[in-house]
Enzyme design. Structure first.
Site, PDB file in Angstrom:
ATOM      1  N   ASP A  89      16.904  24.522   3.427  1.00 47.14           N
ATOM      2  CA  ASP A  89      15.913  25.421   3.376  1.00 47.14           C
ATOM      3  C   ASP A  89      15.854  26.154   4.451  1.00 47.14           C
ATOM      4  O   ASP A  89      15.693  25.605   5.669  1.00 47.14           O
ATOM      5  CB  ASP A  89      14.516  24.718   2.888  1.00 47.14           C
ATOM      6  CG  ASP A  89      13.389  25.662   2.793  1.00 47.14           C
ATOM      7  OD1 ASP A  89      13.687  26.846   2.419  1.00 47.14           O
ATOM      8  OD2 ASP A  89      12.348  25.376   2.964  1.00 47.14           O
ATOM      9  N   ASP A  91      13.623  29.120   6.358  1.00 52.05           N
ATOM     10  CA  ASP A  91      12.476  30.199   6.530  1.00 52.05           C
ATOM     11  C   ASP A  91      12.354  30.911   7.596  1.00 52.05           C
ATOM     12  O   ASP A  91      12.186  30.264   8.972  1.00 52.05           O
ATOM     13  CB  ASP A  91      11.267  29.185   6.334  1.00 52.05           C
ATOM     14  CG  ASP A  91      11.007  28.727   4.822  1.00 52.05           C
ATOM     15  OD1 ASP A  91      11.401  29.245   4.096  1.00 52.05           O
ATOM     16  OD2 ASP A  91      10.619  27.635   4.917  1.00 52.05           O
ATOM     17  N   ARG A 134      15.904  19.645  -1.472  1.00 50.93           N
ATOM     18  CA  ARG A 134      16.824  20.428  -1.494  1.00 50.93           C
ATOM     19  C   ARG A 134      18.001  20.238  -0.404  1.00 50.93           C
ATOM     20  O   ARG A 134      17.438  19.456   0.494  1.00 50.93           O
ATOM     21  CB  ARG A 134      16.114  21.906  -1.425  1.00 50.93           C
ATOM     22  CG  ARG A 134      15.533  21.983   0.168  1.00 50.93           C
ATOM     23  CD  ARG A 134      14.399  22.972   0.057  1.00 50.93           C
ATOM     24  NE  ARG A 134      13.540  22.530  -0.855  1.00 50.93           N
ATOM     25  CZ  ARG A 134      12.405  23.339  -0.769  1.00 50.93           C
ATOM     26  NH1 ARG A 134      12.039  24.242  -0.120  1.00 50.93           N
ATOM     27  NH2 ARG A 134      11.601  23.083  -1.857  1.00 50.93           N
ATOM     28  N   ARG A 154      22.339  25.621  -2.018  1.00 51.21           N
ATOM     29  CA  ARG A 154      20.794  25.621  -2.475  1.00 51.21           C
ATOM     30  C   ARG A 154      20.942  26.393  -3.870  1.00 51.21           C
ATOM     31  O   ARG A 154      21.266  27.674  -3.972  1.00 51.21           O
ATOM     32  CB  ARG A 154      20.018  26.514  -1.419  1.00 51.21           C
ATOM     33  CG  ARG A 154      18.637  26.940  -1.970  1.00 51.21           C
ATOM     34  CD  ARG A 154      17.689  25.487  -1.528  1.00 51.21           C
ATOM     35  NE  ARG A 154      16.236  25.884  -2.079  1.00 51.21           N
ATOM     36  CZ  ARG A 154      15.202  26.226  -1.543  1.00 51.21           C
ATOM     37  NH1 ARG A 154      15.453  26.407  -0.247  1.00 51.21           N
ATOM     38  NH2 ARG A 154      14.119  26.522  -2.003  1.00 51.21           N
TER      39      ARG A 154
END
Length: 170
Positions: A101, A103, A98, A86
């Site tokens: 990811d 989170d 991307r 990334r």
């Protein structure tokens, strides 16, 4: 404490990166207690993006046991993203394609409001690609600000996007 982490990616090699992220999260953050599996979802496209369509995402959510504070979990997730390819461009529009990811979306019942880190994730209740996988593994997890379960937030969202009605935190 349990940490819910959303995973996604939509560039070549995303499935491999997501699978590798599971292994790295287990080592760097804590043992994985549950994982939703991967679902394919349409990519979000920013209104100012001249490209009107991006490749679909693979998304999933996992729950890991951890004793780490939220800031340390975030730092380790960012390290894992970098290690898996990334590249963050601070000038790029949100929601760009991307390879991966990661989170942090929930950490127990903690509410955190720091620069670069808000818990619960401020838009999780608006995103079926987060709520759907999380509902598979923790349907009764209660949102610490909204007071509703993941299952009820998902039901409201599916009923017409009403999850954000009468709610704060976004």
């Amino acid at each position: 404490m349990e940490a819910a982490i959303a995973l996604g990616g939509n560039l070549g090699g995303s499935r491999r990166a997501l699978d590798q992220a599971l292994d790295r999260i287990a080592v760097r953050i804590g043992p994985i207690l549950a994982a939703s599996g991967w679902i394919e979802t349409p990519a979000l496209v920013h209104p100012d993006d001249p490209v009107r369509e991006h490749p679909p995402y693979l998304n999933g959510v996992l729950v890991a046991a951890t004793e780490l504070p939220a800031e340390e979990i975030l730092a380790r997730l960012l390290e894992i993203e970098r290690a898996l390819g990334r590249v963050r461009d601070p000038g790029a529009l949100p929601w760009q394609p991307r390879v991966i990811d990661l989170d942090l979306i929930l950490l127990g019942e903690e509410v955190v409001d720091l620069p670069g880190l808000t818990l619960p994730h401020p838009r999780m209740h608006e995103r079926d690609f987060v709520l759907g996988p999380l509902a598979r593994i923790r349907p009764n997890w209660r949102h610490p600000v909204l007071g509703q379960t993941v299952a009820s937030l998902l039901a409201r969202l599916k009923a017409g996007g009403a999850a954000a009605d009468d709610m704060t935190g976004s």
